[in-house]
Design an enzyme around this catalytic site. Structure first.
Site, PDB file in Angstrom:
ATOM      1  N   SER A  41       0.834  -1.193   0.000  1.00  6.77           N
ATOM      2  CA  SER A  41       0.000   0.000   0.000  1.00  6.77           C
ATOM      3  C   SER A  41       0.875   1.252   0.000  1.00  6.77           C
ATOM      4  O   SER A  41       1.988   1.234  -0.514  1.00  6.77           O
ATOM      5  CB  SER A  41      -0.934  -0.033   1.216  1.00  6.77           C
ATOM      6  OG  SER A  41      -0.193  -0.227   2.395  1.00  6.77           O
ATOM      7  N   LEU A  42       0.355   2.330   0.599  1.00  3.02           N
ATOM      8  CA  LEU A  42       1.041   3.625   0.640  1.00  3.02           C
ATOM      9  C   LEU A  42       1.311   4.173  -0.756  1.00  3.02           C
ATOM     10  O   LEU A  42       2.379   4.726  -1.032  1.00  3.02           O
ATOM     11  CB  LEU A  42       2.354   3.532   1.440  1.00  3.02           C
ATOM     12  CG  LEU A  42       2.219   3.181   2.921  1.00  3.02           C
ATOM     13  CD1 LEU A  42       3.593   3.065   3.562  1.00  3.02           C
ATOM     14  CD2 LEU A  42       1.375   4.207   3.658  1.00  3.02           C
ATOM     15  N   CYS A  43       0.339   3.991  -1.658  1.00  2.37           N
ATOM     16  CA  CYS A  43       0.485   4.534  -3.021  1.00  2.37           C
ATOM     17  C   CYS A  43      -0.793   5.283  -3.415  1.00  2.37           C
ATOM     18  O   CYS A  43      -1.274   5.165  -4.547  1.00  2.37           O
ATOM     19  CB  CYS A  43       0.814   3.435  -4.021  1.00  2.37           C
ATOM     20  SG  CYS A  43      -0.190   1.950  -3.903  1.00  2.37           S
ATOM     21  N   GLY A  44      -1.347   6.020  -2.466  1.00  2.00           N
ATOM     22  CA  GLY A  44      -2.527   6.830  -2.759  1.00  2.00           C
ATOM     23  C   GLY A  44      -3.738   5.968  -3.086  1.00  2.00           C
ATOM     24  O   GLY A  44      -3.985   4.937  -2.467  1.00  2.00           O
ATOM     25  N   PHE A  65      -4.194   4.270  -5.797  1.00  2.00           N
ATOM     26  CA  PHE A  65      -3.856   3.355  -6.899  1.00  2.00           C
ATOM     27  C   PHE A  65      -4.651   2.055  -6.811  1.00  2.00           C
ATOM     28  O   PHE A  65      -5.339   1.660  -7.755  1.00  2.00           O
ATOM     29  CB  PHE A  65      -2.348   3.067  -6.869  1.00  2.00           C
ATOM     30  CG  PHE A  65      -1.869   2.112  -7.914  1.00  2.00           C
ATOM     31  CD1 PHE A  65      -1.636   2.529  -9.212  1.00  2.00           C
ATOM     32  CD2 PHE A  65      -1.658   0.770  -7.608  1.00  2.00           C
ATOM     33  CE1 PHE A  65      -1.196   1.641 -10.184  1.00  2.00           C
ATOM     34  CE2 PHE A  65      -1.225  -0.117  -8.567  1.00  2.00           C
ATOM     35  CZ  PHE A  65      -0.999   0.313  -9.863  1.00  2.00           C
TER      36      PHE A  65
END
Length: 323
Positions: free
Chosen positions: A86-89, A91
């Site tokens: 995760s940690l990709c907005g 997406f």
């Protein structure tokens, strides 16, 4: 009002978080560069295959292949690309929403036999949770794109399509245009429309890893490929002296599956680059927010400290007057 000790603790905490987000942004930027290089290495093969197919089509050759036969849809398959982490907005969230929307559309049409090929742990876990007909787990591809495994998936889908087990296959992925622009795309994989596929968007910025307006404008003024300037390659029919063995129909029947393999691999590379670009932008935004929060906390700390000093001076002055 928080004490000076509490404010200092928050400042230290935000500083620690900022170091993490800044480091993750640099890591994502490096991975994005490698993903862009992978796309760039694939482009010569794409260009040559496209030129050959355009030449045959310009020669008015009609390929007799089962992979372009449109038939009523009773069974469908979806190849959905997401990331493993995760940690990709938004997406992954946007990809999952698109998958659910497509499945809902099929079910509204009375099509309940829908197979899902999830590439990425996030979409795999969601598909399993929703009870979809998942055909395997391909999470390793999301981290390390592999052309041979893409060909295996494409051949499996092609065989099912040829045997009549599925009537339509769609791809759901993010098309990478630049570090600041990734377009969520829904595209038909089978039956394949050769002419439509050859007219797809070629605009990509594979040099910049900076998500700014200036880098996005780079696409409009770059002149490396004719397609980027809105020009299309003019292809003439094959010369009569050009000998095709054994015949044009057989050659096209071999080239069209290769185009399908390329479509799947290109979607994987686009999704991989889009993931790193989205994570880089998300971490840059988090770092900027941390900088703003630090500015406010430092201002609050200085005000509180000044107020404490003022109160101490007032106490001293008041004590002197009383004495």
């Amino acid at each position: 009002m928080p004490s000076l000790k509490e404010i200092k603790g928050r400042i230290a905490s935000v500083n620690s978080t900022r170091k993490i987000t800044s480091a993750m942004k640099m890591v994502a930027s490096s991975k994005l560069h490698h993903a862009q290089v992978a796309i760039q290495n694939m482009l010569p093969y794409e260009t040559m295959l496209e030129h050959i197919l355009k030449s045959f089509l310009a020669a008015e050759a009609e390929a007799q292949t089962i992979y372009d036969k449109v038939r009523p849809v009773k069974r469908a398959a979806l190849v959905v690309f997401s990331s493993n982490s995760s940690l990709c907005g938004g997406f992954n969230a946007n990809t999952i929403k698109m998958m659910q929307k497509v499945v809902a559309e099929y079910r509204e049409q009375g099509i309940s036999d829908i197979e899902v090929y999830p590439v990425g742990r996030k979409v795999y876990e969601k598909a399993m949770k929703l009870g979809y007909n998942v055909q395997g787990e391909f999470s390793a591809l999301a981290d390390k794109p592999n052309v041979s495994q893409c060909i295996d998936i494409a051949m499996e889908l092609g065989q099912k399509f040829a045997d009549g087990q599925i009537d339509k296959v769609e791809l759901i992925y993010h098309h990478f245009k630049s570090a600041g622009s990734q377009v969520l795309t829904r595209k038909t994989f089978l039956p394949i429309d050769v002419e439509e596929e050859l007219e797809r968007d070629h605009e990509r910025d594979l040099t910049s890893v900076i998500a700014t307006k200036e880098s996005q404008e780079y696409l409009k003024r770059r002149g490396e490929r004719p397609e980027a300037r809105g020009e299309r390659e003019e292809v003439k029919p094959l010369n009569d002296n050009f000998i095709v063995e054994p015949d044009m129909d057989t050659v096209l029947s071999q080239l069209i599956p290769k185009l399908a393999h390329l479509m799947l691999y290109t979607a994987l590379l686009d999704s991989n680059a889009s993931e790193h670009a989205a994570r880089m932008v998300a971490m840059q935004t988090a770092t900027d927010n941390a900088d703003e929060l630090l500015r406010q906390l430092n201002l609050q700390y200085n005000k509180s400290r000044q107020q404490a000093i003022t109160n101490e001076l007032l106490d001293i002055v008041g004590g002197s007057v009383n004495n």
